[in-house]
Design a protein around this motif. Structure first.
Motif, PDB file in Angstrom:
ATOM      1  N   TRP A 107      44.377   0.239   5.146  1.00  0.00           N
ATOM      2  CA  TRP A 107      44.177   1.560   5.746  1.00  0.00           C
ATOM      3  C   TRP A 107      42.727   1.727   6.177  1.00  0.00           C
TER       4      TRP A 107
ATOM      5  N   ARG B  82      41.793   1.916  10.057  1.00  0.00           N
ATOM      6  CA  ARG B  82      41.234   3.209  10.473  1.00  0.00           C
ATOM      7  C   ARG B  82      39.863   3.033  11.113  1.00  0.00           C
TER       8      ARG B  82
ATOM      9  N   LYS C  96      40.525   2.774  15.620  1.00  0.00           N
ATOM     10  CA  LYS C  96      39.444   3.759  15.503  1.00  0.00           C
ATOM     11  C   LYS C  96      39.448   4.786  16.625  1.00  0.00           C
TER      12      LYS C  96
ATOM     13  N   ARG D 107      42.594   7.338  15.658  1.00  0.00           N
ATOM     14  CA  ARG D 107      42.847   7.794  14.293  1.00  0.00           C
ATOM     15  C   ARG D 107      42.983   9.311  14.258  1.00  0.00           C
TER      16      ARG D 107
ATOM     17  N   LYS E  19      42.418  13.020   7.596  1.00  0.00           N
ATOM     18  CA  LYS E  19      42.480  11.760   6.851  1.00  0.00           C
ATOM     19  C   LYS E  19      43.571  11.762   5.785  1.00  0.00           C
TER      20      LYS E  19
ATOM     21  N   GLU F  47      46.914  11.347   7.463  1.00  0.00           N
ATOM     22  CA  GLU F  47      47.008   9.980   7.984  1.00  0.00           C
ATOM     23  C   GLU F  47      47.246   8.984   6.851  1.00  0.00           C
TER      24      GLU F  47
ATOM     25  N   TYR G 117      52.556   2.004  12.540  1.00  0.00           N
ATOM     26  CA  TYR G 117      51.146   2.369  12.675  1.00  0.00           C
ATOM     27  C   TYR G 117      50.866   2.804  14.101  1.00  0.00           C
TER      28      TYR G 117
ATOM     29  N   PHE H  51      48.721   6.167  13.522  1.00  0.00           N
ATOM     30  CA  PHE H  51      47.470   6.307  14.258  1.00  0.00           C
ATOM     31  C   PHE H  51      47.742   6.880  15.640  1.00  0.00           C
TER      32      PHE H  51
END
Length: 169
Positions: free
Chosen positions: A72, A76, A81, A84, A88, A91, A145, A150
């Motif tokens: 993770w 992240r 990046k 994201r 947080k 996520e 993901y 993300f």
């Protein structure tokens, strides 16, 4: 039709951008794999401690948990990046749920090998849990993901509430 599907899969990226992202995902995955397999073998076969329950299954749960936290953070901060989530906690919760699915896939493969096929050697455990389970779990994780974890929540919620289609939908 095919170009439409490709456009949806690329989510506004060029093929080169997607390929770099995929290579970063694979690199993070390799690091997580090393953490997972190394810790699994250390806990299940090298340390003179007794883990509760089936030692191999318990070791797998611990090793996957540690590798998930590593993955993770790395995904992240590096792979995803630019996409994201600002939240947080949300996520990470989604990331953890996806990885719970990946863990269940690996445990299913390991459990099937041990309890259905009666293959209980270290080699069999590694093939079933760390190769077969890993390949199936990795495919599942990447899709989840990329399209759910993300993917900024505001865009997903906007699409859900307005019924609008975006480049991500």
């Amino acid at each position: 039709m095919l170009s439409n599907l490709i456009r949806k899969l690329l989510r506004g990226q060029t093929f080169r951008e997607w390929f770099v992202e995929f290579l970063q995902f694979c690199t993070v995955g390799l690091g997580a794999y090393i953490v997972d397999v190394g810790l699994f073998n250390l806990l299940a076969y090298s340390l003179p401690i007794d883990l509760p329950g089936d030692k191999s299954l318990t070791a797998k749960i611990v090793s996957v948990t540690v590798s998930v936290i590593f993955a993770w953070i790395a995904n992240r901060l590096w792979t995803f990046k630019k996409r994201r989530n600002e939240n947080k906690g949300r996520e990470f919760a989604m990331f953890a749920l996806v990885n719970l699915g990946g863990l269940l896939i690996a445990l299913g493969c390991l459990g099937f090998s041990r309890y259905v096929l009666h293959l209980t050697t270290q080699f069999a455990d590694n093939v079933s849990g760390n190769i077969v389970g890993l390949v199936l779990g990795t495919a599942f994780r990447y899709v989840m993901y990329r399209y759910f974890v993300f993917s900024p929540a505001s865009r997903r919620e906007k699409v859900a509430s307005c019924g609008e289609k975006t480049a991500d939908a």
